[in-house]
Design an enzyme around this catalytic site. Structure first.
Site, PDB file in Angstrom:
ATOM      1  N   GLU A 143      35.718  42.811  33.397  1.00 51.09           N
ATOM      2  CA  GLU A 143      36.392  41.470  33.808  1.00 51.09           C
ATOM      3  C   GLU A 143      35.795  41.085  34.425  1.00 51.09           C
ATOM      4  O   GLU A 143      35.572  40.628  35.486  1.00 51.09           O
ATOM      5  CB  GLU A 143      37.961  41.181  33.530  1.00 51.09           C
ATOM      6  CG  GLU A 143      38.588  40.189  33.282  1.00 51.09           C
ATOM      7  CD  GLU A 143      39.838  40.049  34.341  1.00 51.09           C
ATOM      8  OE1 GLU A 143      40.942  41.128  33.694  1.00 51.09           O
ATOM      9  OE2 GLU A 143      40.673  38.768  35.012  1.00 51.09           O
ATOM     10  N   ARG A 190      35.665  32.341  38.313  1.00 52.47           N
ATOM     11  CA  ARG A 190      36.142  31.521  39.621  1.00 52.47           C
ATOM     12  C   ARG A 190      34.616  31.100  40.974  1.00 52.47           C
ATOM     13  O   ARG A 190      34.692  31.029  41.912  1.00 52.47           O
ATOM     14  CB  ARG A 190      36.715  32.585  40.566  1.00 52.47           C
ATOM     15  CG  ARG A 190      38.216  32.980  40.532  1.00 52.47           C
ATOM     16  CD  ARG A 190      38.693  33.798  41.295  1.00 52.47           C
ATOM     17  NE  ARG A 190      39.820  34.773  40.811  1.00 52.47           N
ATOM     18  CZ  ARG A 190      40.493  35.901  40.355  1.00 52.47           C
ATOM     19  NH1 ARG A 190      40.336  35.990  42.495  1.00 52.47           N
ATOM     20  NH2 ARG A 190      41.604  36.272  39.800  1.00 52.47           N
ATOM     21  N   THR A 193      40.607  34.767  35.062  1.00 49.83           N
ATOM     22  CA  THR A 193      40.866  33.439  35.486  1.00 49.83           C
ATOM     23  C   THR A 193      40.642  32.249  34.885  1.00 49.83           C
ATOM     24  O   THR A 193      40.160  31.086  35.407  1.00 49.83           O
ATOM     25  CB  THR A 193      39.658  33.483  36.941  1.00 49.83           C
ATOM     26  OG1 THR A 193      40.282  34.262  37.340  1.00 49.83           O
ATOM     27  CG2 THR A 193      40.787  32.496  38.148  1.00 49.83           C
ATOM     28  N   LYS A 219      49.363  40.147  30.459  1.00 48.49           N
ATOM     29  CA  LYS A 219      48.555  40.152  31.435  1.00 48.49           C
ATOM     30  C   LYS A 219      50.332  40.366  32.927  1.00 48.49           C
ATOM     31  O   LYS A 219      51.171  39.231  32.162  1.00 48.49           O
ATOM     32  CB  LYS A 219      47.718  38.876  32.044  1.00 48.49           C
ATOM     33  CG  LYS A 219      47.513  39.718  33.722  1.00 48.49           C
ATOM     34  CD  LYS A 219      46.193  38.958  34.067  1.00 48.49           C
ATOM     35  CE  LYS A 219      46.260  38.879  36.126  1.00 48.49           C
ATOM     36  NZ  LYS A 219      44.359  38.208  35.892  1.00 48.49           N
TER      37      LYS A 219
HETATM   38  C1  3PG Z   1      43.191  39.109  39.065  1.00 50.85           C
HETATM   39  O1  3PG Z   1      42.010  38.993  40.418  1.00 50.85           O
HETATM   40  O2  3PG Z   1      42.939  39.326  38.734  1.00 50.85           O
HETATM   41  C2  3PG Z   1      43.586  40.423  40.438  1.00 50.85           C
HETATM   42  O3  3PG Z   1      44.627  39.214  41.503  1.00 50.85           O
HETATM   43  C3  3PG Z   1      42.847  41.087  41.305  1.00 50.85           C
HETATM   44  O4  3PG Z   1      43.427  41.814  41.747  1.00 50.85           O
HETATM   45  P1  3PG Z   1      43.101  42.931  42.898  1.00 50.85           P
HETATM   46  O5  3PG Z   1      41.998  41.773  43.709  1.00 50.85           O
HETATM   47  O6  3PG Z   1      44.719  42.716  43.698  1.00 50.85           O
HETATM   48  O7  3PG Z   1      43.196  44.286  41.788  1.00 50.85           O
END
Ligand code: 3PG
Length: 229
Positions: free
Chosen positions: A59, A63, A87, A147
């Site tokens: 994924e 961002r 995101t 999710k």
């Molecule tokens: C995301 O970006 O969807 C999650 O915040 C990833 O979370 P993590 O960095 O705690 O694995």
């Protein structure tokens, strides 16, 4: 206001055919590395490190400005890799991600405009939830894969187990605070379709181009995937 007139059609036709394929692929993947790619040049070696370690899904979060291009590069270099866009907060990002070749979208929340637009564009969207009311809103719109975010911080697997009980038809993609230490606790439950996380692709390692270390972490994660196959 979001236009939901087409949703019934979407849920019956698209969910039944196209999305079932992608959900099956996500289920087989079991662990989805969630990557923040600032520099498009990091996309290929990152994908290589994951793919060669045995993780065939990624994924790429929207961002960064490089996200769409990174998705394009990964799809071109590793066509067998299942690539999602994360995101996703706006309809523009839905278009950019789809045009780049993303096969599924993930959002931290359940934004009706974004969900409705994704359905119209016939691309699979996995919206974020943290409460029963959000689950019910998504169910009303024909979505059954969501999710769970932020998973660990919200209460972890015990919280999710309790929240899942009234909704046996829902499958969750827990993300947030998941690591090698707790990922098995999630994956051993049928209501968990897969787990997302950045632990094998920390942003700092990507920026420092430490792809060998990413490969090592990804191999550990791939071993967990094998345990659950
Ligand atoms: C995301 O970006 O969807 C999650 O915040 C990833 O979370 P993590 O960095 O705690 O694995």
């Amino acid at each position: 206001m979001a236009d939901f007139q087409h949703i019934q059609e979407y849920s019956e036709e698209i969910m039944e055919r196209k999305n079932i394929d992608i959900f099956e692929k996500i289920k087989q993947s079991k662990i989805i590395p969630v990557a923040v790619i600032e520099n498009r040049k990091d996309a290929k070696p990152l994908a290589e490190a994951l793919f060669m370690a045995g993780l065939h899904c990624i994924e790429v979060t929207f961002r960064t400005k490089a996200a769409a291009e990174a998705i394009q590069i990964i799809k071109a270099e590793y066509p067998k890799m299942i690539v999602g866009a994360g995101t996703i907060l706006t309809t523009e990002q839905v278009c950019q991600a789809q045009e780049a070749g993303a096969e599924f979208l993930v959002s931290p929340g359940s934004n009706e405009t974004v969900i409705s637009f994704s359905m119209k564009k016939e691309i699979c969207i996995i919206p974020g939830i943290m409460t029963p009311s959000e689950i019910e809103k998504n169910l009303e719109n024909g979505l059954t894969v969501m999710k769970f975010f932020p998973a660990q911080q919200a209460g972890g697997i015990d919280f999710l187990r309790a929240m899942h009980a009234p909704y046996p038809m829902v499958r969750f993609l827990p993300t947030g605070g998941i690591s090698m230490e707790n990922v098995r606790e999630y994956l051993k439950n049928d209501f968990v379709i897969a787990c997302g996380g950045s632990w094998m692709v920390p942003q700092q390692l990507i920026e420092q181009k430490q792809f060998k270390e990413i490969h090592r972490l990804a191999k550990q994660a791939a071993e967990v995937v094998r345990e659950f196959r």
